[in-house]
Design a protein around this motif. Sequence first.
Motif, PDB file in Angstrom:
ATOM      1  N   TYR A 177      27.730 -30.975  41.672  1.00 15.13           N
ATOM      2  CA  TYR A 177      28.915 -30.824  40.829  1.00 15.13           C
ATOM      3  C   TYR A 177      29.740 -29.648  41.337  1.00 15.13           C
ATOM      4  O   TYR A 177      29.278 -28.858  42.156  1.00 15.13           O
ATOM      5  N   SER A 178      30.984 -29.552  40.874  1.00 10.26           N
ATOM      6  CA  SER A 178      31.866 -28.501  41.370  1.00 10.26           C
ATOM      7  C   SER A 178      31.783 -27.254  40.503  1.00 10.26           C
ATOM      8  O   SER A 178      31.326 -27.292  39.361  1.00 10.26           O
ATOM      9  N   ARG A 179      32.228 -26.158  41.082  1.00  9.48           N
ATOM     10  CA  ARG A 179      32.330 -24.858  40.410  1.00  9.48           C
ATOM     11  C   ARG A 179      30.984 -24.408  39.812  1.00  9.48           C
ATOM     12  O   ARG A 179      30.891 -23.941  38.689  1.00  9.48           O
ATOM     13  N   ALA A 180      29.937 -24.571  40.613  1.00  4.68           N
ATOM     14  CA  ALA A 180      28.595 -24.151  40.187  1.00  4.68           C
ATOM     15  C   ALA A 180      28.496 -22.625  40.231  1.00  4.68           C
ATOM     16  O   ALA A 180      29.200 -21.958  40.983  1.00  4.68           O
ATOM     17  N   ALA A 181      27.615 -22.092  39.415  1.00  4.41           N
ATOM     18  CA  ALA A 181      27.375 -20.651  39.393  1.00  4.41           C
ATOM     19  C   ALA A 181      25.868 -20.417  39.407  1.00  4.41           C
ATOM     20  O   ALA A 181      25.097 -21.176  38.821  1.00  4.41           O
ATOM     21  N   LEU A 182      25.475 -19.356  40.070  1.00  4.87           N
ATOM     22  CA  LEU A 182      24.080 -18.978  40.199  1.00  4.87           C
ATOM     23  C   LEU A 182      23.996 -17.480  39.958  1.00  4.87           C
ATOM     24  O   LEU A 182      24.759 -16.721  40.545  1.00  4.87           O
ATOM     25  N   TYR A 183      23.125 -17.071  39.047  1.00  5.90           N
ATOM     26  CA  TYR A 183      22.940 -15.642  38.852  1.00  5.90           C
ATOM     27  C   TYR A 183      21.497 -15.324  38.537  1.00  5.90           C
ATOM     28  O   TYR A 183      20.745 -16.169  38.071  1.00  5.90           O
ATOM     29  N   VAL A 184      21.119 -14.104  38.867  1.00  9.10           N
ATOM     30  CA  VAL A 184      19.752 -13.630  38.656  1.00  9.10           C
ATOM     31  C   VAL A 184      19.841 -12.319  37.895  1.00  9.10           C
ATOM     32  O   VAL A 184      20.772 -11.535  38.096  1.00  9.10           O
TER      33      VAL A 184
ATOM     34  N   GLY B  25      30.435 -20.895  43.146  1.00  6.87           N
ATOM     35  CA  GLY B  25      30.938 -21.944  44.018  1.00  6.87           C
ATOM     36  C   GLY B  25      32.306 -22.406  43.559  1.00  6.87           C
ATOM     37  O   GLY B  25      32.714 -22.138  42.436  1.00  6.87           O
ATOM     38  N   THR B  26      33.015 -23.109  44.442  1.00 10.21           N
ATOM     39  CA  THR B  26      34.353 -23.573  44.083  1.00 10.21           C
ATOM     40  C   THR B  26      34.517 -25.080  44.216  1.00 10.21           C
ATOM     41  O   THR B  26      35.218 -25.692  43.434  1.00 10.21           O
TER      42      THR B  26
ATOM     43  N   GLN C 217      29.327 -27.588  46.932  1.00  7.77           N
ATOM     44  CA  GLN C 217      29.276 -26.378  47.750  1.00  7.77           C
ATOM     45  C   GLN C 217      27.964 -25.642  47.496  1.00  7.77           C
ATOM     46  O   GLN C 217      27.600 -25.368  46.356  1.00  7.77           O
ATOM     47  N   ILE C 218      27.248 -25.319  48.566  1.00  8.13           N
ATOM     48  CA  ILE C 218      26.024 -24.540  48.442  1.00  8.13           C
ATOM     49  C   ILE C 218      26.392 -23.128  47.998  1.00  8.13           C
ATOM     50  O   ILE C 218      27.304 -22.512  48.533  1.00  8.13           O
ATOM     51  N   VAL C 219      25.688 -22.666  46.978  1.00  6.15           N
ATOM     52  CA  VAL C 219      25.925 -21.332  46.430  1.00  6.15           C
ATOM     53  C   VAL C 219      24.674 -20.507  46.736  1.00  6.15           C
ATOM     54  O   VAL C 219      23.571 -20.904  46.376  1.00  6.15           O
ATOM     55  N   GLU C 220      24.858 -19.388  47.419  1.00 12.26           N
ATOM     56  CA  GLU C 220      23.721 -18.552  47.790  1.00 12.26           C
ATOM     57  C   GLU C 220      23.925 -17.128  47.323  1.00 12.26           C
ATOM     58  O   GLU C 220      25.054 -16.651  47.233  1.00 12.26           O
TER      59      GLU C 220
ATOM     60  N   TYR D 256      12.060 -11.844  36.873  1.00 14.38           N
ATOM     61  CA  TYR D 256      13.510 -11.989  36.905  1.00 14.38           C
ATOM     62  C   TYR D 256      13.852 -13.430  36.541  1.00 14.38           C
ATOM     63  O   TYR D 256      13.099 -14.351  36.839  1.00 14.38           O
ATOM     64  N   THR D 257      14.991 -13.589  35.902  1.00 16.64           N
ATOM     65  CA  THR D 257      15.446 -14.905  35.481  1.00 16.64           C
ATOM     66  C   THR D 257      16.567 -15.356  36.402  1.00 16.64           C
ATOM     67  O   THR D 257      17.478 -14.586  36.713  1.00 16.64           O
ATOM     68  N   VAL D 258      16.492 -16.613  36.839  1.00 18.85           N
ATOM     69  CA  VAL D 258      17.533 -17.230  37.654  1.00 18.85           C
ATOM     70  C   VAL D 258      18.220 -18.268  36.776  1.00 18.85           C
ATOM     71  O   VAL D 258      17.562 -19.130  36.187  1.00 18.85           O
ATOM     72  N   ALA D 259      19.538 -18.174  36.673  1.00 19.74           N
ATOM     73  CA  ALA D 259      20.313 -19.110  35.861  1.00 19.74           C
ATOM     74  C   ALA D 259      21.134 -20.018  36.768  1.00 19.74           C
ATOM     75  O   ALA D 259      21.768 -19.561  37.714  1.00 19.74           O
ATOM     76  N   VAL D 260      21.105 -21.311  36.460  1.00 19.14           N
ATOM     77  CA  VAL D 260      21.974 -22.292  37.107  1.00 19.14           C
ATOM     78  C   VAL D 260      23.011 -22.646  36.056  1.00 19.14           C
ATOM     79  O   VAL D 260      22.686 -23.046  34.948  1.00 19.14           O
ATOM     80  N   ASP D 261      24.288 -22.481  36.393  1.00 19.33           N
ATOM     81  CA  ASP D 261      25.370 -22.561  35.420  1.00 19.33           C
ATOM     82  C   ASP D 261      26.560 -23.268  36.052  1.00 19.33           C
ATOM     83  O   ASP D 261      26.503 -23.700  37.205  1.00 19.33           O
ATOM     84  N   GLY D 262      27.645 -23.352  35.312  1.00 15.90           N
ATOM     85  CA  GLY D 262      28.904 -23.879  35.800  1.00 15.90           C
ATOM     86  C   GLY D 262      30.030 -23.004  35.278  1.00 15.90           C
ATOM     87  O   GLY D 262      29.868 -22.289  34.293  1.00 15.90           O
ATOM     88  N   ARG D 263      31.179 -23.075  35.932  1.00 17.44           N
ATOM     89  CA  ARG D 263      32.294 -22.214  35.555  1.00 17.44           C
ATOM     90  C   ARG D 263      33.249 -22.883  34.573  1.00 17.44           C
ATOM     91  O   ARG D 263      34.370 -22.423  34.387  1.00 17.44           O
ATOM     92  N   GLY D 264      32.790 -23.930  33.928  1.00  9.64           N
ATOM     93  CA  GLY D 264      33.578 -24.619  32.918  1.00  9.64           C
ATOM     94  C   GLY D 264      32.708 -25.629  32.206  1.00  9.64           C
ATOM     95  O   GLY D 264      31.661 -26.043  32.713  1.00  9.64           O
TER      96      GLY D 264
END
Length: 192
Positions: free
Chosen positions: A121-128, A154-155, A159-162, A173-181
């Motif tokens: 999907y588009s505009r993915a977000a990854l944070y730890v 990601g945009t 798109q691979i987000v690293e 630590y927690t890893v979150a897989v998210d989206g920007r909308g």
Amino acid sequence: MRRGATALVWARALAAILLLGACDSEEASPHDSATADQAAQDAGGDVSVDAATPAPGCAAAKLLTLVGGRVKVTGTTAGATNEFGEAITCGGGAGLTGPQVYYRAQLLAAKDYLIRLTPAYSRAALYVFGGACTAASVSSACGSKGVAGAVSLGTTNGQIVELLFSPTASGKYTVAVDGRGATNYGAFELSV
């Protein structure tokens, strides 16, 4: 059957045999309480995880065991919720408002971890982040530019987000897989 799928089937079969053998042994085995998927992962296989179902929120993050410092899972954010509304910004202006799924792993201080998200999907977000599962704590940690967490956005579609993360302290630590909308969600592969 594809070669990779065949190898995974054989790895799982071998893992099941090893687990059965461990039950007959009088010595404790590191696999005594492992599932066939975990044993397959230990043998070099990948584990498929339905990310939305087992971890409905940050506090219930799916625990991942790194083997040789690595793990790979597949999942989806479809069906998950946006737990914190617009409160998670990770130091940026706009909130991360897609549905999130969470994983938790034990990470070691001063070790580099490359965390890679391959979304469908588009505009993915990854944070730890380390620390509590509150909006203020999560947003502060992931916006700390590597001190207590990190973020990568990601945009485009797929798109691979690293992000490269070196914890300053050992711990969970927690890893979150998210989206920007709200419409940015779907299947993904996550590797550490």
